[in-house]
Motif scaffolding. Structure first.
Motif, PDB file in Angstrom:
ATOM      1  N   ILE A 424       9.042   0.188   8.936  1.00 27.23           N
ATOM      2  CA  ILE A 424       7.650  -0.265   8.870  1.00 27.23           C
ATOM      3  C   ILE A 424       7.136  -0.052   7.456  1.00 27.23           C
ATOM      4  N   VAL A 425       6.283  -0.981   7.015  1.00 34.40           N
ATOM      5  CA  VAL A 425       5.646  -0.888   5.703  1.00 34.40           C
ATOM      6  C   VAL A 425       4.142  -0.962   5.925  1.00 34.40           C
ATOM      7  N   ASP A 426       3.452   0.127   5.626  1.00 32.20           N
ATOM      8  CA  ASP A 426       2.011   0.239   5.908  1.00 32.20           C
ATOM      9  C   ASP A 426       1.720  -0.050   7.378  1.00 32.20           C
ATOM     10  N   GLY A 427       2.664   0.316   8.240  1.00 32.02           N
ATOM     11  CA  GLY A 427       2.515   0.100   9.674  1.00 32.02           C
ATOM     12  C   GLY A 427       3.047  -1.223  10.166  1.00 32.02           C
ATOM     13  N   LEU A 428       3.418  -2.124   9.268  1.00 35.93           N
ATOM     14  CA  LEU A 428       3.927  -3.439   9.650  1.00 35.93           C
ATOM     15  C   LEU A 428       5.421  -3.357   9.936  1.00 35.93           C
ATOM     16  N   LEU A 429       5.819  -3.716  11.149  1.00 41.06           N
ATOM     17  CA  LEU A 429       7.223  -3.726  11.528  1.00 41.06           C
ATOM     18  C   LEU A 429       7.953  -4.867  10.831  1.00 41.06           C
ATOM     19  N   LEU A 430       9.084  -4.544  10.202  1.00 36.54           N
ATOM     20  CA  LEU A 430       9.939  -5.556   9.583  1.00 36.54           C
ATOM     21  C   LEU A 430      11.253  -5.607  10.339  1.00 36.54           C
ATOM     22  N   GLN A 431      11.483  -6.700  11.062  1.00 36.58           N
ATOM     23  CA  GLN A 431      12.753  -6.862  11.757  1.00 36.58           C
ATOM     24  C   GLN A 431      13.802  -7.474  10.835  1.00 36.58           C
ATOM     25  N   ASN A 432      13.331  -8.117   9.792  1.00 37.94           N
ATOM     26  CA  ASN A 432      14.215  -8.623   8.739  1.00 37.94           C
ATOM     27  C   ASN A 432      13.783  -7.940   7.447  1.00 37.94           C
ATOM     28  N   VAL A 433      14.640  -7.043   6.933  1.00 39.60           N
ATOM     29  CA  VAL A 433      14.249  -6.202   5.795  1.00 39.60           C
ATOM     30  C   VAL A 433      14.674  -6.785   4.452  1.00 39.60           C
ATOM     31  N   ASN A 434      15.188  -8.000   4.436  1.00 38.69           N
ATOM     32  CA  ASN A 434      15.688  -8.575   3.177  1.00 38.69           C
ATOM     33  C   ASN A 434      14.630  -8.585   2.080  1.00 38.69           C
ATOM     34  N   GLU A 435      13.367  -8.837   2.467  1.00 39.22           N
ATOM     35  CA  GLU A 435      12.313  -8.964   1.466  1.00 39.22           C
ATOM     36  C   GLU A 435      12.064  -7.657   0.705  1.00 39.22           C
ATOM     37  N   LEU A 436      12.416  -6.526   1.322  1.00 35.93           N
ATOM     38  CA  LEU A 436      12.200  -5.246   0.655  1.00 35.93           C
ATOM     39  C   LEU A 436      13.116  -5.039  -0.545  1.00 35.93           C
ATOM     40  N   PHE A 437      14.248  -5.733  -0.561  1.00 41.54           N
ATOM     41  CA  PHE A 437      15.221  -5.511  -1.626  1.00 41.54           C
ATOM     42  C   PHE A 437      14.879  -6.288  -2.903  1.00 41.54           C
ATOM     43  N   THR A 438      13.821  -7.074  -2.845  1.00 37.50           N
ATOM     44  CA  THR A 438      13.292  -7.718  -4.053  1.00 37.50           C
ATOM     45  C   THR A 438      11.862  -7.250  -4.335  1.00 37.50           C
ATOM     46  N   TYR A 439      11.371  -6.291  -3.536  1.00 36.53           N
ATOM     47  CA  TYR A 439      10.001  -5.813  -3.676  1.00 36.53           C
ATOM     48  C   TYR A 439       9.903  -4.831  -4.841  1.00 36.53           C
ATOM     49  N   ASN A 440       8.833  -4.913  -5.599  1.00 38.30           N
ATOM     50  CA  ASN A 440       8.605  -4.035  -6.741  1.00 38.30           C
ATOM     51  C   ASN A 440       8.260  -2.633  -6.256  1.00 38.30           C
ATOM     52  N   MET A 441       9.146  -1.678  -6.501  1.00 35.39           N
ATOM     53  CA  MET A 441       8.943  -0.316  -5.992  1.00 35.39           C
ATOM     54  C   MET A 441       7.849   0.443  -6.730  1.00 35.39           C
ATOM     55  N   ASN A 442       7.338  -0.117  -7.819  1.00 32.01           N
ATOM     56  CA  ASN A 442       6.195   0.495  -8.491  1.00 32.01           C
ATOM     57  C   ASN A 442       4.946   0.445  -7.612  1.00 32.01           C
ATOM     58  N   ASN A 443       4.963  -0.441  -6.615  1.00 28.74           N
ATOM     59  CA  ASN A 443       3.832  -0.555  -5.694  1.00 28.74           C
ATOM     60  C   ASN A 443       3.915   0.442  -4.545  1.00 28.74           C
ATOM     61  N   VAL A 444       5.024   1.180  -4.443  1.00 30.56           N
ATOM     62  CA  VAL A 444       5.254   2.087  -3.320  1.00 30.56           C
ATOM     63  C   VAL A 444       4.847   3.503  -3.702  1.00 30.56           C
ATOM     64  N   ARG A 445       4.081   4.147  -2.796  1.00 30.27           N
ATOM     65  CA  ARG A 445       3.668   5.535  -3.031  1.00 30.27           C
ATOM     66  C   ARG A 445       4.672   6.523  -2.452  1.00 30.27           C
ATOM     67  N   SER A 446       5.143   6.270  -1.223  1.00 29.26           N
ATOM     68  CA  SER A 446       6.064   7.222  -0.599  1.00 29.26           C
ATOM     69  C   SER A 446       6.976   6.528   0.403  1.00 29.26           C
ATOM     70  N   ILE A 447       8.094   7.191   0.708  1.00 30.05           N
ATOM     71  CA  ILE A 447       9.023   6.766   1.748  1.00 30.05           C
ATOM     72  C   ILE A 447       9.194   7.935   2.702  1.00 30.05           C
ATOM     73  N   ASN A 448       8.941   7.696   3.982  1.00 28.60           N
ATOM     74  CA  ASN A 448       9.064   8.728   5.005  1.00 28.60           C
ATOM     75  C   ASN A 448      10.262   8.414   5.883  1.00 28.60           C
ATOM     76  N   VAL A 449      11.115   9.397   6.116  1.00 30.43           N
ATOM     77  CA  VAL A 449      12.343   9.180   6.877  1.00 30.43           C
ATOM     78  C   VAL A 449      12.422  10.201   8.003  1.00 30.43           C
ATOM     79  N   LEU A 450      12.702   9.704   9.206  1.00 32.32           N
ATOM     80  CA  LEU A 450      12.887  10.554  10.380  1.00 32.32           C
ATOM     81  C   LEU A 450      14.223  10.212  11.010  1.00 32.32           C
ATOM     82  N   THR A 451      15.078  11.186  11.161  1.00 37.00           N
ATOM     83  CA  THR A 451      16.410  10.945  11.728  1.00 37.00           C
ATOM     84  C   THR A 451      16.410  11.182  13.234  1.00 37.00           C
TER      85      THR A 451
END
Length: 571
Positions: A424-451
Motif C-alpha cells: 500500500i502507498v498512502d493507504g492505496l492498495l497496489l495489486q500491480n507494483v510495476n509503477e513503483l519501480f519508476t517512482y521518484n523515491m525522493n517523494n517517499v518519507r518512509s517504508i514500513n515492513v511487517l513480516t
C-alpha cells in the motif's frame, strides 16, 4: 440495548427510537449570508442523546424537490455542526433545511425534522411581469403571497433552570459583551448551541425551540423487518455496493473487496461479498483522505466491476412547502442594508475566516508492530530497487521480465512464502507494483515492513509493505475495470467559527466590520461556569441572543434575550 426486537408471527418487529432537532442561526437569509446550524440526535421518547446513529445528514431542498446542498456529518456525543454559504445562484423562494439519519428514514417524511427557510436573492433578474410593479423582489409564480412587515419581537424567552446575565443591555460599536449563562439550580451537563444575530423585519418566522420540540414526546415507532429496513450507521460511516460479474457463470459470493481512503491518516479495509455479491464497509474512525478507491481482489478480479449503492434519501415529493411569496417596496431599505453588509463582509473574508479543526491523527492499522525505515535517516537512493537493497532490507523484490513483485524477508524462519506482500502507498492498495519501480523515491518519507501472515478483515496477507510519501497524496495511474474511484460525499470537517477580538483597538481599525452574526458557538459548556465574551460590530440595531440545547437527562433548554447596539460615531 440500542435496538430491541421481538418475534411476532414469523416476523420481527424493530423499535425506532431516534429523532433529530436542529438549531439554526436564522430562518430568512439574503444571498451572501451563511446558514449555521447544529444537529442534536435524540431518543424520540425522552430526548436524551441517542447512541444509535454515528452519522447524520442535512439537506437544503427547494420547492421543486431539488437538493441545493447536502452535508454528511459525523456525530460526536450525538451532536454535529455545519454551515452553508448562500450563493447568488440560488433563486428567491421557500426552502427546507432537513435533518435525518439513515435510521430515521424508516419513518415517514412528515416525521423527519425540517425548518422552513426563506432565501432572498436581491441580484436575481425578474422572470415575470405579473408581479406588483412596486415589488422589490418578485417570484416566477403569479399567485404569490405578499409578505407583510411584522414588528421585531423582543420578548425574552425564559428557562426555569438557566438565566442569561449580561454586563449591560446597550452597547456601542466594537465593544466587548460579557455574557454568562447562570444556573438557577445545579449546573447540568448537556449539549448546547448559542447564536447572537441581528434581527430586522425580514424575520418572517420563528423556528421551533428545543422546549417546543420536547413537548411532542413520541411513542416508540415499531417497524416490521419483513419490510425492507434501512440499517442504522451504528459504528460510523457506511460505504456499500456490489460486484457485477462479466460472466453470469462466475460466482459472486465470498469475493474479497478492498477499500482504501488515501492520505496521511489513511484507511484500508477488506470485506467479503455475500451470496448476492453485496459488500458493506464500516468506517469507525474519522478518516479524512484525498481519494476513495475500491478494488476487487484475487486472481479473478478482472472478471468483475464494482457498483456502489445509491444513497437513500427522504421522499422530497411528499414535502409540504409554504406558498411562494413577494416582497413589497417597504422591505427595500432593509434588503439593501443586508445586501451591502454581506458584500462588505465577504470582501474582507480573508481576515475573518472560520478555521478547520485539524482532525485527530489516526495511526496505521499495522502500528506499532511494523519496522519503519525513515528515509531521511539514510543516504537516499533514487529508485525503489536501490532503496530496498541498501535501506529497507526487510523487503525484497522479484523481477520476471518487465513485471515486478514485492515480498517481505522473515529472518526468524527458514521458510519463505513465495506469495507477495500486501503493498500500500498512502493507504492505496497496489495489486500491480510495476509503477513503483519508476517512482521518484525522493517523494517517499518512509517504508514500513511487517513480516509474517497478517489478517485484514477476512483476507490474510504474506506481510505488509507500506510506503508513506511526503505529501500523503499518492495517486495510481491504474484504470482497471475492477478498480472504482467514486466521488463520495464524505463527512464534513469540524470548524472553529471566527470570533473577532478588539482588545487591541488599533489592530483592525482600517478593516470594516459589518457582521450581523456576532457569535455562533455550537459547543457551549454550561457546566464550567465561565463567562462567554464577544465583540459587537459596526452595525447598529437589535441583536437576538438565542441558546438552545438539551441536558444529559433530556431536559430542553431554550433561552432568548436581546441587546441593542448604537452607532458610537453618532454621539
Amino acid at each position: 440495548m440500542l435496538i430491541s426486537t421481538k418475534q411476532i408471527a414469523a416476523q420481527q418487529e424493530v423499535s425506532l427510537n431516534e429523532t433529530l432537532f436542529i438549531h439554526a442561526n436564522a430562518t430568512t437569509f439574503v444571498s451572501g449570508e451563511t446558514l449555521l446550524y447544529k444537529i442534536y440526535c435524540l431518543k424520540s421518547t425522552d430526548k436524551t442523546p441517542s447512541a444509535i446513529s454515528k452519522i447524520a445528514y442535512t439537506e437544503l431542498v427547494d420547492s421543486n424537490s431539488n437538493v441545493i446542498f447536502k452535508n454528511k456529518l459525523r456525530l460526536n456525543n450525538s451532536t454535529a455542526a455545519g454551515d452553508y454559504f448562500i450563493p447568488t445562484t440560488i433563486k428567491t423562494g421557500n426552502y427546507k433545511l432537513i435533518g435525518y439519519t439513515a435510521w430515521t428514514l424508516n419513518s415517514s417524511v412528515s416525521k423527519i425534522f425540517q425548518i422552513d427557510i426563506k432565501i432572498i436573492n436581491p441580484y436575481e433578474v425578474n422572470e415575470t411581469n405579473t408581479a406588483d410593479k412596486n415589488s422589490s423582489i418578485k417570484t416566477t409564480e403569479e399567485k404569490a403571497v405578499v409578505l407583510t412587515a411584522s414588528p421585531i419581537n423582543k420578548e425574552n424567552l425564559l428557562d426555569q433552570n438557566f438565566k442569561i446575565n449580561l454586563n449591560k443591555k446597550n452597547f456601542s460599536n466594537r465593544e466587548k459583551v460579557v455574557l454568562e449563562i447562570a444556573s438557577l439550580s445545579s449546573a447540568e451537563k448537556g449539549n448546547y448551541s448559542l447564536s447572537v444575530r441581528k434581527i430586522d423585519n425580514l424575520t418572517f418566522a420563528q423556528q421551533l425551540t428545543a422546549s417546543e420540540f420536547s413537548k411532542n414526546t413520541a411513542s416508540i415507532e415499531t417497524l416490521k423487518t419483513k419490510e425492507k429496513l434501512i440499517l442504522p450507521e451504528l459504528r460510523g460511516e457506511t460505504i456499500s455496493g456490489k460486484i457485477i460479474p462479466k460472466d453470469n457463470s462466475t460466482s459472486i459470493q465470498n469475493i474479497n473487496v478492498a477499500l482504501s481512503i488515501t492520505g496521511k491518516s489513511f484507511a484500508f479495509k477488506v470485506v467479503k461479498t455475500d451470496q448476492v455479491g453485496h459488500f458493506i464497509f464500516n468506517l469507525d474512525k474519522n478518516y479524512t483522505g484525498n481519494e476513495t478507491v475500491l478494488q476487487v481482489l484475487g486472481e479473478q478480479k478482472e472478471s468483475f466491476t464494482i457498483e456502489l449503492d445509491k444513497a437513500t434519501e427522504p421522499e422530497y415529493s411528499k414535502l409540504s412547502f409554504q406558498p411562494s411569496f413577494r416582497l413589497p417596496i417597504e422591505f427595500k431599505e432593509t434588503l439593501l442594508e443586508r445586501s451591502i453588509a454581506s458584500q462588505i463582509e465577504n470582501a474582507y473574508y480573508l481576515n475573518k475566516t472560520d478555521s478547520l479543526v485539524k482532525p485527530e491523527k489516526i495511526d496505521p492499522f499495522y502500528s506499532p508492530i511494523a519496522k519503519e525505515y525513515n528515509l531521511n535517516d539514510f543516504t537516499r537512493f533514487p529508485t525503489l530497487k536501490e532503496t530496498i537493497i541498501e535501506i529497507a532490507t526487510a523487503a525484497s523484490y522479484k523481477q520476471n521480465g518487465g513485471n515486478y513483485s514485492l515480498h517481505v524477508v522473515d529472518y526468524s524462519t527458514k521458510f519463505q512464502s513465495p506469495e507477495p506482500a500486501l503493498v500500500i502507498v498512502d493507504g492505496l492498495l497496489l495489486q500491480n507494483v510495476n509503477e513503483l519501480f519508476t517512482y521518484n523515491m525522493n517523494n517517499v518519507r518512509s517504508i514500513n515492513v511487517l513480516t509474517g501472515g497478517y489478517y485484514v478483515g477476512p483476507k490474510v496477507f504474506n506481510g505488509i509493505i507500506s510506503i508513506i510519501t511526503e505529501d500523503g497524496n499518492y495517486t495510481s495511474p491504474q484504470k482497471e475495470n475492477y478498480i472504482l474511484k467514486p466521488a463520495l460525499l464524505r463527512p464534513s470537517l469540524k470548524k472553529s467559527y471566527y470570533k473577532t477580538d478588539y482588545t487591541d483597538t488599533t489592530k483592525y481599525e482600517r478593516i470594516p466590520d459589518f457582521r450581523s452574526q456576532l457569535l455562533w458557538n455550537p459547543e457551549i459548556d454550561l457546566s464550567n461556569g465561565k463567562p462567554i465574551t464577544f465583540f459587537t460590530s459596526d452595525l447598529s440595531g437589535t441583536y437576538e441572543i438565542s441558546l438552545e440545547g438539551f441536558t444529559e437527562k433530556g431536559n430542553p433548554v431554550s433561552i432568548k434575550d436581546f441587546i441593542e447596539i448604537k452607532d458610537s460615531s453618532a454621539n
